[in-house]
Design a protein around this motif. Structure first.
Motif, PDB file in Angstrom:
ATOM      1  N   PRO A  51      67.155  41.452  65.420  1.00 13.24           N
ATOM      2  CA  PRO A  51      66.793  41.367  63.999  1.00 13.24           C
ATOM      3  C   PRO A  51      65.332  41.749  63.794  1.00 13.24           C
ATOM      4  O   PRO A  51      64.478  41.576  64.660  1.00 13.24           O
ATOM      5  N   ILE A  52      65.059  42.294  62.628  1.00 10.80           N
ATOM      6  CA  ILE A  52      63.696  42.640  62.241  1.00 10.80           C
ATOM      7  C   ILE A  52      63.415  42.055  60.864  1.00 10.80           C
ATOM      8  O   ILE A  52      64.338  41.662  60.131  1.00 10.80           O
ATOM      9  N   LEU A  53      62.146  41.998  60.518  1.00  7.58           N
ATOM     10  CA  LEU A  53      61.730  41.537  59.194  1.00  7.58           C
ATOM     11  C   LEU A  53      61.542  42.777  58.322  1.00  7.58           C
ATOM     12  O   LEU A  53      60.543  43.496  58.428  1.00  7.58           O
ATOM     13  N   LEU A  54      62.491  43.042  57.468  1.00 10.17           N
ATOM     14  CA  LEU A  54      62.487  44.239  56.639  1.00 10.17           C
ATOM     15  C   LEU A  54      61.920  43.910  55.264  1.00 10.17           C
ATOM     16  O   LEU A  54      62.524  43.137  54.508  1.00 10.17           O
ATOM     17  N   PRO A  55      60.778  44.473  54.892  1.00  7.31           N
ATOM     18  CA  PRO A  55      60.207  44.197  53.564  1.00  7.31           C
ATOM     19  C   PRO A  55      61.096  44.768  52.470  1.00  7.31           C
ATOM     20  O   PRO A  55      61.660  45.857  52.614  1.00  7.31           O
ATOM     21  N   CYS A  91      71.319  44.982  61.031  1.00  5.98           N
ATOM     22  CA  CYS A  91      71.165  46.389  61.382  1.00  5.98           C
ATOM     23  C   CYS A  91      69.986  46.647  62.299  1.00  5.98           C
ATOM     24  O   CYS A  91      69.975  47.645  63.029  1.00  5.98           O
ATOM     25  N   GLY A  92      68.992  45.804  62.269  1.00  8.09           N
ATOM     26  CA  GLY A  92      67.859  45.958  63.166  1.00  8.09           C
ATOM     27  C   GLY A  92      67.002  47.169  62.848  1.00  8.09           C
ATOM     28  O   GLY A  92      66.945  47.664  61.713  1.00  8.09           O
ATOM     29  N   ALA A  93      66.312  47.663  63.884  1.00  5.31           N
ATOM     30  CA  ALA A  93      65.372  48.766  63.698  1.00  5.31           C
ATOM     31  C   ALA A  93      66.065  50.081  63.413  1.00  5.31           C
ATOM     32  O   ALA A  93      65.425  51.038  62.954  1.00  5.31           O
ATOM     33  N   ALA A  94      67.362  50.205  63.687  1.00  4.70           N
ATOM     34  CA  ALA A  94      68.080  51.463  63.472  1.00  4.70           C
ATOM     35  C   ALA A  94      68.712  51.539  62.083  1.00  4.70           C
ATOM     36  O   ALA A  94      69.617  52.344  61.862  1.00  4.70           O
ATOM     37  N   TRP A  95      68.227  50.739  61.151  1.00  5.24           N
ATOM     38  CA  TRP A  95      68.852  50.708  59.824  1.00  5.24           C
ATOM     39  C   TRP A  95      68.672  52.027  59.070  1.00  5.24           C
ATOM     40  O   TRP A  95      69.512  52.419  58.257  1.00  5.24           O
ATOM     41  N   ARG A  96      67.617  52.756  59.377  1.00  9.97           N
ATOM     42  CA  ARG A  96      67.350  53.999  58.663  1.00  9.97           C
ATOM     43  C   ARG A  96      67.806  55.234  59.458  1.00  9.97           C
ATOM     44  O   ARG A  96      68.474  56.110  58.917  1.00  9.97           O
ATOM     45  N   MET A 139      80.366  42.223  60.654  1.00  8.89           N
ATOM     46  CA  MET A 139      79.352  43.095  61.234  1.00  8.89           C
ATOM     47  C   MET A 139      79.387  43.019  62.749  1.00  8.89           C
ATOM     48  O   MET A 139      79.525  41.934  63.332  1.00  8.89           O
ATOM     49  N   LEU A 140      79.275  44.178  63.380  1.00 10.31           N
ATOM     50  CA  LEU A 140      79.240  44.272  64.836  1.00 10.31           C
ATOM     51  C   LEU A 140      78.387  45.475  65.218  1.00 10.31           C
ATOM     52  O   LEU A 140      78.740  46.614  64.931  1.00 10.31           O
ATOM     53  N   GLY A 141      77.272  45.176  65.852  1.00 11.03           N
ATOM     54  CA  GLY A 141      76.380  46.248  66.272  1.00 11.03           C
ATOM     55  C   GLY A 141      75.766  47.007  65.114  1.00 11.03           C
ATOM     56  O   GLY A 141      75.475  48.192  65.234  1.00 11.03           O
TER      57      GLY A 141
END
Length: 771
Positions: A51-55, A91-96, A139-141
Motif C-alpha cells: 500500500p501507498i499513501l496516494l494524495p 493498487c499500490g505504486a503501479a496504480w498509474r 481485489m487481488l493484486g
C-alpha cells in the motif's frame, strides 16, 4: 558432551512390492505426501501489493476524466479522499503505469449509476461505502478478480450453477474461449459513452495481433505463448510454410467436395450430379510420398508450387517433393486466377516413375525428399474458398456448400472476442446503434503522395466531400478515414535529393495544414494512416524496394504536427460548455493491419502492396487447349464453385457494368478481368502474400498476420498498378481504391480525387470520384 543439530529425518515410506494399480494412467505406487506435493498441485501464491499513501490531488485528473467526462458525475472532496485511500491500499505504486486505478474508478462509477445514485458522489454516502466494501473483497493484486459480482461476464458459464463450480487448473483465463476484451454486459448499450458506433471501432496492428497455431492432432487453434522476435530461430522459417499448408489442408477436408461418400440424400445428389462414384473418389488427396510404386495411376495432390535448384517446376507437401509437368495441364478457371510459385494448389494428374524409382527408393531421395519420376498434371486449381459463416458461424445465412456447422466458433483470432461467446450480444448492440436510414461509412484512399501538389488538392476535394452541411439537423460524418502510403512519390531517407528527413517531416506538416481547415470533420472521425514501401524507416536502407512484411507505422518523430492539429480540433469542437460526443483521433498503424467493429461482427483487412504487378511477373503461363478438348474435367472444384450462384462475383468497376454475369466473362474488359483474377487468387490462398520469401520477404514470427483465415468481412488491396474496383466474392467485399490523385500529377484532371466508401452495416463498397 556436544550435541549436533541433525536434519529432520525424511518421512519413512513403507515398502510395498506391489506395482501400481493403474500403470497406464500413471497412478503412483505410494500416495503423495502433502508436504511433498509437486508445484502443480500446490495452491498458487497470491500476489501482494504494497500500500501507498496516494494524495487526492494526484488522483484528481484521472477521477475527473472517468467520473465527470465519461459518466457526467461530480465528485466531492470526501469522495475523492475515499477513492484515493482505496486505490493506494489495493493498487499500490503501479496504480498509474499499469492502469489499475482507471479500471477501479470505472467499476465504481458504473456501480454508482447502476444503484441510481445522485449526480453528486458524496464520500459520506452509504452507497459509495457499500460499493467500496464490496469491491474490497474482489481485489487481488491490484485488479478485480474474475468471477466477482462486479465483473462483466468474466466467467464462462453454461448454466445457473456454473458460478458454484471451481475453476479448472490452467484455465483461469477465458481468452481461449474467445471472451471479448470489450467488456460487454447486458446493459452496456445503456451507457452514455457507448452510444456512438465509433466507440466499437478498433484498429488491431500486426504487432498486436495474437498468434494462433493450428494443432494438427487436436484439430483446433492454440494461442502461442512464445514471444515473437524479429531475429527468430531458423526453424521458424519452416514452420511458416507448414502452418500455411495446415490451414489450407484442414479447410479442404471440411469441404463437402472432399468428404467421404455417405448415404445421405444430399451426398447422393452430389454424386449424381458428378456422374459416378468415381468422380467423388477422385477428390481424395494423395500425399506425395505415397506416389512411390504407383506409376500410371491418377491422383489428386495438394502442395506448394516451388522452383527446384535446376529451374524446373515442382510440387511440395509435408511428405516430399516431386517434379511437375504441366505442359498439357489446364488451369481452372482458365482466365480467372493466377498461379505462381509459393501458392498452394490442387493438381490432378498421373504419376510416371523413372527407372531409378522402380526400387521404391525415390530415385534422388526417399520420403521427405525429392521423389523420383514426375507428375504429369491434367488440371491445376486453387483450393475452394470457405465463407466466414462456415468458419465462425453467425446470424447470416449458412453456407449451403457444407453440411457441417461452424468449425471454430469459439476461437478468438484477433483478441476481440469469438463469435459464439459475444457474437449475439454484439449483433444486438449493432442493430441499435446502426441506423438503417444513415450511412455508416469507412472512407479509404491510397497513394497519398504529400510531395505532389496535385495530391494535396485531391485530398482537399475528398475532405470537402466528406464534410456534411453545417446547417443540417443531424450531420453524418464517416466513422473512419483510412489513408495509405506511399506518403512520398520517391523513397525517403535513401539519399535521394529532396527526400531527406527534414523534407519528409515537412510533407506531414503540409498534411497537417490541410487537415486544420476541416476541424469539424477531423473532430468527428477516426483517422488511420498505413505506410508504404517508400516511408520511413525501411526505405532508408531498401530505397523503396519490397520491405519485409509486416512493417511498423511511421515514426512519431514525423507525425507530431498531425496529432497536435487533431487535438486542437477536439478542443475547438468539444470544448467546455458544448455538446458531448466522441472526440476525433488519429492512429498510425502497421502494414498490414485490421479494422474491426462491434467485436467479431465485422473485420476489414488492409494491406498496401503491389500485388497485381507481382502476380503478373511471377505467374505461370499455361498452353492453350486444343479446340476439340472436352471441357468436362474429372476434377474441377473451383469451376463448380464458380457456377454456384452463391459465389458469382458482384463488381463495381468504373469501366465495366456494375453487375456482370459469369456468362459474360469473355466480353469483360481488361480491368474487370484483372479485378476478378486478383480477388479469386488472394481469397482462395487465404494469404495476403502467397509468394516465396525471395519475391516478398516476411518476418517469420509475424507471418500469421497475413493469413486471411477466417475470411474477413472486407479486404482492402491498395495497389496503384491495379484498376480501382469493388468485388464481392464468397461473402467478402474486396476493394482497391487505386491512387487518390486520379490524374497522377499531370493532365487536365489535376485535383480529381478517387476513393472507396464502405458501409459497415450493409457491407457494400462503392468507388467514388470527385473533381
Amino acid at each position: 558432551m556436544t550435541t549436533s543439530t541433525r536434519p529432520a529425518k525424511p518421512l519413512a515410506v513403507a515398502a510395498n512390492p506391489m506395482p501400481s494399480s493403474s500403470p497406464a494412467f500413471g497412478t503412483p505406487v505410494h500416495p503423495i505426501h502433502p508436504r511433498r506435493a509437486p508445484p502443480a498441485l500446490q495452491p498458487a501464491s497470491k500476489p501482494t501489493v504494497l500500500p501507498i499513501l496516494l494524495p487526492p490531488a494526484t488522483l484528481r485528473p484521472l477521477a475527473f476524466r472517468t467520473f465527470t467526462k465519461k459518466h457526467n458525475l461530480t465528485l466531492t472532496s470526501s469522495a475523492l479522499q475515499a477513492l484515493a485511500t482505496f486505490v493506494g491500499k489495493h493498487c499500490g505504486a503501479a496504480w498509474r503505469e499499469e492502469g489499475l486505478a482507471e479500471k477501479v474508478l470505472e467499476e465504481v462509477a458504473k456501480s454508482w449509476k447502476k444503484c441510481r445514485g445522485q449526480v453528486i458522489v458524496d464520500g459520506e454516502n452509504e452507497t459509495l461505502r457499500g460499493i467500496l466494501k464490496t469491491l474490497d473483497g474482489s481485489m487481488l493484486g491490484g485488479r478485480i478478480v474474475q468471477g466477482s459480482s462486479l465483473s462483466r461476464h468474466s466467467s464462462f458459464t453454461f448454466g445457473s450453477e456454473a458460478h458454484a463450480m471451481p475453476s479448472r487448473p490452467g484455465l483461469e483465463s477465458t481468452t481461449s474461449f474467445g471472451m471479448s476484451r470489450l467488456e460487454v454486459r447486458d446493459d452496456e448499450e445503456e451507457d452514455e459513452h457507448l452510444r456512438d458506433p465509433r466507440d466499437w471501432l478498433q484498429v488491431v496492428g500486426a504487432f498486436e495481433q495474437p498468434r494462433m497455431v493450428y494443432n494438427v492432432i487436436q484439430k483446433h487453434f492454440d494461442k502461442s505463448a512464445a514471444k515473437p522476435s524479429l531475429f527468430p530461430d531458423p526453424s521458424h522459417k519452416t514452420e511458416l510454410f507448414r502452418q500455411r499448408y495446415h490451414l489450407v489442408h484442414q479447410r479442404i477436408l471440411r469441404n463437402e467436395t472432399f468428404q467421404a461418400p455417405t448415404f445421405s440424400t444430399t451426398r447422393s445428389a452430389t454424386l449424381l450430379r458428378a456422374g459416378s462414384i468415381a468422380a467423388a473418389q477422385a477428390n481424395t488427396i494423395t500425399p506425395v510420398a505415397n506416389l512411390l510404386g504407383r506409376s500410371g495411376s491418377t491422383h489428386l495432390l495438394l502442395g506448394m508450387l516451388t522452383v527446384s535448384p535446376i529451374g524446373t517446376l515442382s510440387l511440395s507437401d509435408l511428405t516430399g517433393t516431386i517434379a511437375l509437368d504441366i505442359q498439357h495441364a489446364r488451369p481452372i478457371p482458365e482466365t480467372g486466377a493466377h498461379f505462381a510459385p509459393g501458392m498452394i494448389v490442387l493438381v490432378e494428374g498421373s504419376y510416371e516413375e523413372d527407372s531409378g524409382a522402380s526400387s521404391g527408393l525415390g530415385g534422388t531421395g526417399g520420403i521427405g525428399g525429392t521423389i523420383g519420376g514426375k507428375f504429369i498434371g491434367f488440371s491445376v486449381g486453387h483450393p475452394p474458398c470457405e465463407r466466414r459463416t462456415a468458419t465462425l458461424g453467425g446470424t447470416e445465412e449458412a453456407d449451403k456448400s457444407t453440411l457441417q456447422g461452424p468449425a471454430f466458433g469459439w476461437t478468438d483470432f484477433l483478441g476481440v472476442g469469438s463469435q459464439r461467446a459475444t457474437g449475439s450480444r454484439m449483433n444486438k448492440i449493432a442493430s441499435k446503434l446502426l441506423d438503417p436510414e444513415t450511412a455508416h461509412t469507412v472512407v479509404i484512399a491510397s497513394d497519398l503522395h504529400l510531395d505532389v501538389p496535385s495530391t494535396l488538392t485531391a485530398l482537399r476535394t475528398l475532405l470537402r466531400t466528406q464534410t456534411p452541411d453545417p446547417t443540417a439537423t443531424h450531420p453524418v460524418y464517416p466513422l473512419a478515414m483510412v489513408f495509405m502510403g506511399n506518403f512520398t512519390s520517391k523513397a525517403s531517407l535513401a539519399g535521394v535529393p529532396g527526400a531527406g528527413s527534414i523534407e519528409y517531416k515537412e510533407h506531414f506538416d503540409a498534411l497537417a495544414s490541410v487537415l486544420a481547415d476541416f476541424q469539424q470533420l477531423i473532430a468527428h472521425t477516426t483517422l488511420v494512416f498505413i505506410p508504404g514501401d517508400n516511408d520511413a524507416w525501411p526505405s532508408a536502407f531498401l530505397s523503396g524496394a519490397a520491405t519485409p512484411l509486416p512493417r511498423k507505422a511511421v515514426p512519431p518523430l514525423f507525425t507530431n504536427r498531425v496529432r497536435r492539429v487533431v487535438a486542437e480540433a477536439n478542443r475547438e469542437v468539444w470544448g467546455a460548455g458544448k455538446a458531448k460526443g466522441k472526440e476525433g483521433e488519429v492512429i498510425w498503424t502497421s502494414n498490414p493491419s485490421r479494422l474491426t467493429w462491434f467485436g467479431v461482427k465485422g473485420e476489414m483487412a488492409i494491406i498496401r502492396d503491389g500485388l497485381a504487378g507481382r502476380l503478373q511477373r511471377t505467374s505461370i503461363r499455361f498452353s492453350k487447349p486444343e479446340p476439340d478438348v472436352d471441357d468436362d474435367m474429372p476434377f474441377a472444384p473451383s469451376a463448380q464453385q464458380n457456377e454456384d450462384s452463391h459465389d458469382v462475383m458482384d463488381l463495381d468497376v468504373p469501366s465495366a457494368p456494375a453487375h456482370a454475369s459469369h456468362n459474360q466473362q469473355d466480353e469483360l474488359d481488361l480491368d474487370t478481368k484483372t479485378a476478378r483474377a486478383l480477388t479469386r487468387t488472394i481469397l482462395s490462398q487465404s494469404h495476403l502474400s502467397p509468394f516465396p520469401l525471395s519475391a516478398r520477404p516476411l518476418h517469420w514470427d509475424f507471418a500469421h498476420t497475413l493469413n486471411l483465415y477466417p475470411l474477413p468481412t472486407s479486404l482492402v488491396l491498395a495497389d496503384s498498378e491495379a484498376p480501382p474496383f469493388v468485388v464481392k466474392y464468397c461473402g467478402c467485399t474486396v476493394m482497391n481504391p487505386a491512387s487518390l490523385d486520379e490524374s497522377g500529377g499531370r493532365g487536365r484532371r489535376v485535383g480529381k480525387a478517387r476513393w472507396v466508401e464502405y458501409d459497415i452495416r450493409t457491407g457494400v463498397g462503392v468507388v467514388r470520384s470527385e473533381g
